[in-house]
Motif scaffolding. Structure first.
Motif, PDB file in Angstrom:
ATOM      1  N   GLU A 114     -44.212 124.280  25.366  1.00 22.63           N
ATOM      2  CA  GLU A 114     -45.650 124.406  25.125  1.00 22.63           C
ATOM      3  C   GLU A 114     -46.404 123.114  25.482  1.00 22.63           C
ATOM      4  OE1 GLU A 114     -43.307 125.060  22.930  1.00 22.63           O
ATOM      5  OE2 GLU A 114     -43.650 127.025  22.021  1.00 22.63           O
ATOM      6  N   ASP A 115     -47.640 123.273  25.831  1.00 23.39           N
ATOM      7  CA  ASP A 115     -48.587 122.154  25.887  1.00 23.39           C
ATOM      8  C   ASP A 115     -49.967 122.754  25.573  1.00 23.39           C
ATOM      9  OD1 ASP A 115     -48.750 119.185  26.554  1.00 23.39           O
ATOM     10  OD2 ASP A 115     -50.335 119.964  27.818  1.00 23.39           O
ATOM     11  N   VAL A 116     -51.008 121.950  25.744  1.00 25.64           N
ATOM     12  CA  VAL A 116     -52.356 122.433  25.432  1.00 25.64           C
ATOM     13  C   VAL A 116     -52.606 123.775  26.150  1.00 25.64           C
ATOM     14  CG1 VAL A 116     -54.821 121.901  25.670  1.00 25.64           C
ATOM     15  CG2 VAL A 116     -53.193 120.069  25.124  1.00 25.64           C
ATOM     16  N   GLY A 117     -53.025 124.786  25.405  1.00 27.35           N
ATOM     17  CA  GLY A 117     -53.375 126.081  26.009  1.00 27.35           C
ATOM     18  C   GLY A 117     -52.229 127.063  26.112  1.00 27.35           C
ATOM     19  N   THR A 118     -51.011 126.666  25.749  1.00 29.30           N
ATOM     20  CA  THR A 118     -49.894 127.638  25.780  1.00 29.30           C
ATOM     21  C   THR A 118     -49.223 127.709  24.409  1.00 29.30           C
ATOM     22  OG1 THR A 118     -48.320 125.986  26.620  1.00 29.30           O
ATOM     23  CG2 THR A 118     -49.414 127.389  28.253  1.00 29.30           C
ATOM     24  N   THR A 119     -48.576 128.843  24.146  1.00 34.79           N
ATOM     25  CA  THR A 119     -48.059 129.134  22.806  1.00 34.79           C
ATOM     26  C   THR A 119     -46.602 129.592  22.857  1.00 34.79           C
ATOM     27  OG1 THR A 119     -48.654 131.454  23.015  1.00 34.79           O
ATOM     28  CG2 THR A 119     -50.348 130.000  22.087  1.00 34.79           C
ATOM     29  N   VAL A 120     -46.035 129.754  21.666  1.00 34.81           N
ATOM     30  CA  VAL A 120     -44.667 130.279  21.552  1.00 34.81           C
ATOM     31  C   VAL A 120     -44.575 131.647  22.244  1.00 34.81           C
ATOM     32  CG1 VAL A 120     -42.907 131.071  19.913  1.00 34.81           C
ATOM     33  CG2 VAL A 120     -44.253 129.033  19.393  1.00 34.81           C
ATOM     34  N   GLU A 121     -45.613 132.471  22.087  1.00 32.43           N
ATOM     35  CA  GLU A 121     -45.611 133.810  22.705  1.00 32.43           C
ATOM     36  C   GLU A 121     -45.531 133.694  24.237  1.00 32.43           C
ATOM     37  OE1 GLU A 121     -47.974 132.920  20.246  1.00 32.43           O
ATOM     38  OE2 GLU A 121     -46.598 133.844  18.806  1.00 32.43           O
ATOM     39  N   ASP A 122     -46.223 132.722  24.786  1.00 29.33           N
ATOM     40  CA  ASP A 122     -46.163 132.518  26.250  1.00 29.33           C
ATOM     41  C   ASP A 122     -44.752 132.106  26.664  1.00 29.33           C
ATOM     42  OD1 ASP A 122     -48.917 132.990  26.249  1.00 29.33           O
ATOM     43  OD2 ASP A 122     -49.402 130.861  26.088  1.00 29.33           O
ATOM     44  N   MET A 123     -44.126 131.252  25.843  1.00 26.46           N
ATOM     45  CA  MET A 123     -42.759 130.801  26.163  1.00 26.46           C
ATOM     46  C   MET A 123     -41.790 131.985  26.111  1.00 26.46           C
ATOM     47  SD  MET A 123     -43.276 127.722  26.916  1.00 26.46           S
ATOM     48  CE  MET A 123     -45.054 127.705  27.106  1.00 26.46           C
ATOM     49  N   ASP A 124     -42.024 132.899  25.172  1.00 23.79           N
ATOM     50  CA  ASP A 124     -41.159 134.090  25.072  1.00 23.79           C
ATOM     51  C   ASP A 124     -41.258 134.941  26.347  1.00 23.79           C
ATOM     52  OD1 ASP A 124     -40.236 133.385  22.600  1.00 23.79           O
ATOM     53  OD2 ASP A 124     -41.497 134.776  21.466  1.00 23.79           O
ATOM     54  N   LEU A 125     -42.459 135.005  26.919  1.00 24.48           N
ATOM     55  CA  LEU A 125     -42.619 135.763  28.177  1.00 24.48           C
ATOM     56  C   LEU A 125     -41.874 135.057  29.315  1.00 24.48           C
ATOM     57  CD1 LEU A 125     -46.387 136.623  27.744  1.00 24.48           C
ATOM     58  CD2 LEU A 125     -44.545 138.310  27.937  1.00 24.48           C
ATOM     59  N   ILE A 126     -41.968 133.740  29.350  1.00 18.24           N
ATOM     60  CA  ILE A 126     -41.252 132.969  30.384  1.00 18.24           C
ATOM     61  C   ILE A 126     -39.742 133.186  30.238  1.00 18.24           C
ATOM     62  CG2 ILE A 126     -40.725 130.602  31.166  1.00 18.24           C
ATOM     63  CD1 ILE A 126     -43.646 129.858  30.439  1.00 18.24           C
ATOM     64  N   TYR A 127     -39.313 133.242  28.981  1.00 23.04           N
ATOM     65  CA  TYR A 127     -37.876 133.403  28.684  1.00 23.04           C
ATOM     66  C   TYR A 127     -37.333 134.746  29.198  1.00 23.04           C
ATOM     67  CZ  TYR A 127     -33.615 133.642  25.814  1.00 23.04           C
ATOM     68  OH  TYR A 127     -32.325 133.763  25.384  1.00 23.04           O
ATOM     69  N   MET A 128     -38.215 135.717  29.404  1.00 26.96           N
ATOM     70  CA  MET A 128     -37.757 136.999  29.962  1.00 26.96           C
ATOM     71  C   MET A 128     -37.261 136.823  31.394  1.00 26.96           C
ATOM     72  SD  MET A 128     -40.694 139.458  28.370  1.00 26.96           S
ATOM     73  CE  MET A 128     -39.966 141.057  28.677  1.00 26.96           C
ATOM     74  N   GLU A 129     -37.643 135.709  32.032  1.00 28.40           N
ATOM     75  CA  GLU A 129     -37.288 135.504  33.446  1.00 28.40           C
ATOM     76  C   GLU A 129     -36.358 134.320  33.681  1.00 28.40           C
ATOM     77  OE1 GLU A 129     -38.218 137.637  35.681  1.00 28.40           O
ATOM     78  OE2 GLU A 129     -39.705 138.764  34.508  1.00 28.40           O
ATOM     79  N   THR A 130     -36.275 133.411  32.710  1.00 28.51           N
ATOM     80  CA  THR A 130     -35.466 132.207  32.944  1.00 28.51           C
ATOM     81  C   THR A 130     -34.964 131.632  31.631  1.00 28.51           C
ATOM     82  OG1 THR A 130     -35.440 130.001  33.940  1.00 28.51           O
ATOM     83  CG2 THR A 130     -37.515 130.662  32.939  1.00 28.51           C
ATOM     84  N   ASP A 131     -33.812 130.973  31.682  1.00 25.80           N
ATOM     85  CA  ASP A 131     -33.310 130.246  30.512  1.00 25.80           C
ATOM     86  C   ASP A 131     -33.971 128.873  30.379  1.00 25.80           C
ATOM     87  OD1 ASP A 131     -31.502 132.209  29.796  1.00 25.80           O
ATOM     88  OD2 ASP A 131     -29.849 131.330  30.936  1.00 25.80           O
ATOM     89  N   PHE A 132     -34.614 128.417  31.453  1.00 21.08           N
ATOM     90  CA  PHE A 132     -35.065 127.023  31.459  1.00 21.08           C
ATOM     91  C   PHE A 132     -36.413 126.865  30.771  1.00 21.08           C
ATOM     92  CE2 PHE A 132     -32.159 127.440  35.141  1.00 21.08           C
ATOM     93  CZ  PHE A 132     -31.115 126.706  34.573  1.00 21.08           C
ATOM     94  N   VAL A 133     -36.446 127.296  29.517  1.00 22.15           N
ATOM     95  CA  VAL A 133     -37.654 127.203  28.701  1.00 22.15           C
ATOM     96  C   VAL A 133     -37.216 126.928  27.261  1.00 22.15           C
ATOM     97  CG1 VAL A 133     -37.692 129.754  28.554  1.00 22.15           C
ATOM     98  CG2 VAL A 133     -39.699 128.463  27.849  1.00 22.15           C
ATOM     99  N   THR A 134     -37.939 126.028  26.598  1.00 19.90           N
ATOM    100  CA  THR A 134     -37.662 125.697  25.196  1.00 19.90           C
ATOM    101  C   THR A 134     -38.905 126.034  24.377  1.00 19.90           C
ATOM    102  OG1 THR A 134     -38.419 123.453  25.591  1.00 19.90           O
ATOM    103  CG2 THR A 134     -36.047 123.826  25.786  1.00 19.90           C
TER     104      THR A 134
END
Ligand SMILES: NC(=O)c1ccc[n+]([C@@H]2O[C@H](COP(=O)([O-])OP(=O)(O)OC[C@H]3O[C@@H](n4cnc5c(N)ncnc54)[C@H](O)[C@@H]3O)[C@@H](O)[C@H]2O)c1
Ligand SMILES: CC(C)C[C@H](N)C(=O)O
Length: 364
Positions: A114-134
């Motif tokens: 996450e950074d300014v303007g992004t959330t845990v929910e956004d990271m969960d969407l990224i995680y649907m496509e890649t492992d390289f997200v915390t």
């Protein structure tokens, strides 16, 4: 903007442009330096006026992460991503999934959060496509929202800075002026209030101010009046560049210590506050709690271990202050030296980070 000369000047490794017409994704991933390990840094979503502004922000923030990760003692390089758009209006799930596929294409050279303007929910969407997200939801074995941990690290860092300025790290009876009471600063106020500090707060969001006044008995001031507030500690927790020619003459605080990234408008402002005897906690050292926390996911997240590492922010800052005192140099220069020494000592024997086919983030 001439991109290659800019990249060459601070020796950036890679700049990636990501476009997806279907979702409206326009993003830039900047990888500054992977000497210490894969580049870890958040994704910012922001309404940039121009492409050049977005590219410059990604590059500047990526370099900041190289220093932050190195100074925190992490075996990680620095990178950052920006998505062009209004986080309140322009998000859609396909956008973050498309972005996740671009991250995957880098095969672990860049890991996001996450950074300014992004959330845990956004990271969960990224995680649907890649492992390289915390910083995804804890149900994925992840560490969740980094903000409360950043706040705890900043609280510890304020104590270290108070110790340097006042000879005691107790904050009881000290007045702290907090600029911006968003995700990080609200939690920071909680720690400060619990220890008996008096709070002065400001925010452009009136609701955020009301909440802090109600919860902590904080005194509210207008945004422009925070610099001249009668306080012991000024905690910038909103924007960058708030320490500048206009604000420095107004400051009454003996300590500047807060969560915002890039607090000094330029290096000369670090010198100015150093010459005035103000103790400045370099931003990327004091606000490293979030990245320390998410980085623990690379070992299989363990909250106790992560929090112990976050506690080291106190000692890390004390080290920076000691170098600053010993060499009579501004603390921001002392922190840069500390980070650069770590990178240089490895650079001779290691080049860019390349994934070797095995990685620990796969929780599937
Ligand atoms: N969230 C983290 O884990 C983390 C980690 C490291 C650094 N940071 C930095 O800390 C800062 C705060 O992060 P956050 O996640 O709390 O963001 P946030 O958006 O939740 O909070 C920022 C607050 O500042 C207020 N603000 C904006 N402009 C202002 C102004 N001119 N005067 C007063 N208030 C103003 C906003 O209204 C908002 O309430 C940012 O600079 C961010 O880059 C955050
Ligand atoms: C990796 C993230 C938690 C990074 C955070 N946004 C920072 O600026 O430190």
């Amino acid at each position: 903007m001439e991109i290659f000369p800019y990249m060459e000047e601070s020796d950036y490794e890679q700049l990636v442009f990501c476009q997806d017409k279907n979702s409206g994704l326009k993003a830039v991933i900047a990888i500054h330096d992977t000497t210490l390990g894969p580049a870890l840094g958040g994704t910012r979503m922001w309404t940039y006026d121009t492409e050049a502004e977005a590219i410059e922000d990604a590059l500047r923030l990526a370099r900041g992460m190289t220093y932050k990760n190195a100074a925190a003692g992490l075996n990680l390089g620095g990178g950052k991503a920006v998505i062009m758009g209004d986080p309140k209006k322009d998000k859609n799930p396909e956008m973050f999934r498309a972005f996740g596929r671009y991250i995957q294409s880098l095969n672990g050279r860049y890991i996001t959060a996450e950074d300014v303007g992004t959330t845990v929910e956004d990271m969960d969407l990224i995680y649907m496509e890649t492992d390289f997200v915390t910083g995804t939801s804890p149900e994925h074995g992840s560490s969740g929202n980094p903000s409360p941990v950043t706040a705890y690290g900043v609280y510890k860092g304020i104590k270290a800075a108070a110790n340097e300025a006042y000879g005691t790290d107790s904050l009881e009876g000290k007045t702290v002026a907090v600029q911006g009471v968003g995700n990080v600063a609200y939690q920071l106020c909680e720690h400060l209030h619990e220890e008996g500090a008096d709070l002065i707060v400001t925010d452009i969001n009136k609701e955020a101010v009301k909440r802090a006044v109600h919860a902590f008995g904080a005194k509210a001031v207008d945004p422009d009046d925070i610099y001249s507030a009668d306080c012991d500690i000024y905690a910038p927790c909103a924007l960058g560049a708030t320490i500048n020619d206009e604000t420095i003459p107004q400051l009454k605080a003996k300590v500047i210590a807060g969560s915002a990234n890039n607090q000094l408008k330029s290096e000369k402002h670090g010198e100015m506050i150093h010459d005035m005897g103000i103790v400045f906690a370099p931003d990327y050292v004091i606000n490293s709690g979030g990245v320390i926390n998410v980085s623990d996911e690379l070992n299989g997240y363990n909250q106790d271990r992560a929090m112990k590492k976050v506690e080291t922010i106190y000692d890390n800052l004390s080290k920076v202050f000691a170098i600053s005192r010993r060499d009579d140099i501004p603390s921001n220069i002392a922190a840069d030296r500390m980070a650069e020494e770590r990178i240089q000592s490895l650079k001779a024997s290691r080049g860019q980070f390349l994934m070797n086919g095995h990685h620990t983030l796969s929780r599937r």
